[in-house]
Design an enzyme around this catalytic site. Structure first.
Site, PDB file in Angstrom:
ATOM      1  N   ASP A  92      -4.584  -2.562   5.778  1.00 49.72           N
ATOM      2  CA  ASP A  92      -4.361  -4.008   5.680  1.00 49.72           C
ATOM      3  C   ASP A  92      -5.688  -4.758   5.742  1.00 49.72           C
ATOM      4  OD1 ASP A  92      -3.589  -6.717   6.095  1.00 49.72           O
ATOM      5  OD2 ASP A  92      -1.706  -6.049   6.998  1.00 49.72           O
ATOM      6  N   HIS A 136      -2.066  -4.879   2.813  1.00 52.11           N
ATOM      7  CA  HIS A 136      -1.249  -6.023   3.194  1.00 52.11           C
ATOM      8  C   HIS A 136      -0.224  -6.334   2.098  1.00 52.11           C
ATOM      9  CE1 HIS A 136      -0.561  -9.644   5.576  1.00 52.11           C
ATOM     10  NE2 HIS A 136      -0.506 -10.336   4.442  1.00 52.11           N
TER      11      HIS A 136
END
Length: 234
Positions: free
Chosen positions: A169, A200
């Site tokens: 992420d 993400h």
């Protein structure tokens, strides 16, 4: 499939998208938006939950800044606007709005009294705070941003929380993930699933980092979690 309703909040009224299931006496889920407002992605999530037997409500949490934000992740200008909204957003006020949405949803005639919450990105942080600060019966956080700075909130958590963490992420660096896992992995109410290689918003359909396999895996875990803790309606 959906309709717009009005939520009466502590600081004023705001709109929410509502998708109804075919079932009566159904559990409900409050869907907590990303930084793009109540857009097609959020409405589709609500519609998908309704198809699974949940009444789903997505409140407009940006209403204090500008009501009716509905943008995508498909252009540079929209990303710029999304981050402006993110930076202007009052997290504390947002949690209050979610609590108001939960309260009003719980009282709807079609709802069996059980209300959960699921949030993505900014909404992932808000889902974590919702689990800690409200009476939501079960909450799910997808790649929440900024949770590592609010780990003490977990001390107040008394209802189940499911967390999905993308290991690559870009908005939740490895150091933050280490803090989150160390701080929360042994909490009796928290389940955490990590997704190797995912960035993400891996569950955002149409997004740059969408991964169908892991989106389906996370979605299946989320559905089973809600069925376990909220029921399946009649």
């Amino acid at each position: 499939m959906g309709e717009t309703i009005t939520i009466k909040g502590e600081d004023g009224d705001f709109a929410a998208y509502l998708a109804r299931p075919a079932k009566t006496n159904a559990p409900a889920v409050v869907v907590i938006q990303e930084i793009f407002g109540v857009n097609a992605v959020m409405r589709d999530i609500c519609d998908g939950l309704a198809a699974e037997g949940f009444l789903a409500v997505c409140p407009d949490l940006f209403w204090r800044i500008e009501p009716g934000i509905d943008i995508t992740d498909q252009s540079e200008a929209e990303w710029k606007r999304a981050f402006e909204l993110f930076n202007a957003f009052d997290v504390e006020a947002g949690v209050k709005d979610i609590a108001s949405t939960i309260d009003q949803t719980r009282g709807l005639a079609q709802v069996n009294g059980k209300v959960g919450a699921v949030g993505f990105c900014l909404g992932g942080l808000l889902a974590f705070l919702t689990a800690a600060r409200t009476d939501a019966d079960a909450s799910v956080s997808y790649y929440g941003v900024g949770i590592e700075g609010r780990l003490a909130e977990a001390e107040k958590l008394s209802h189940p929380l499911l967390m999905h963490i993308a290991e690559e992420d870009q908005f939740v660096p490895k150091e933050a993930q280490t803090l989150i896992l160390a701080g929360l992995k042994n909490h009796p109410q928290i389940q955490i699933h990590c997704y190797p290689g995912r960035d993400h918003a891996f569950a955002r359909v149409g997004g740059e980092h969408y991964d169908e396999t892991d989106a389906r895996l996370a979605g299946g875990r989320t559905l089973a979690f809600f069925q376990q803790h909220l029921g399946e309606g009649q």
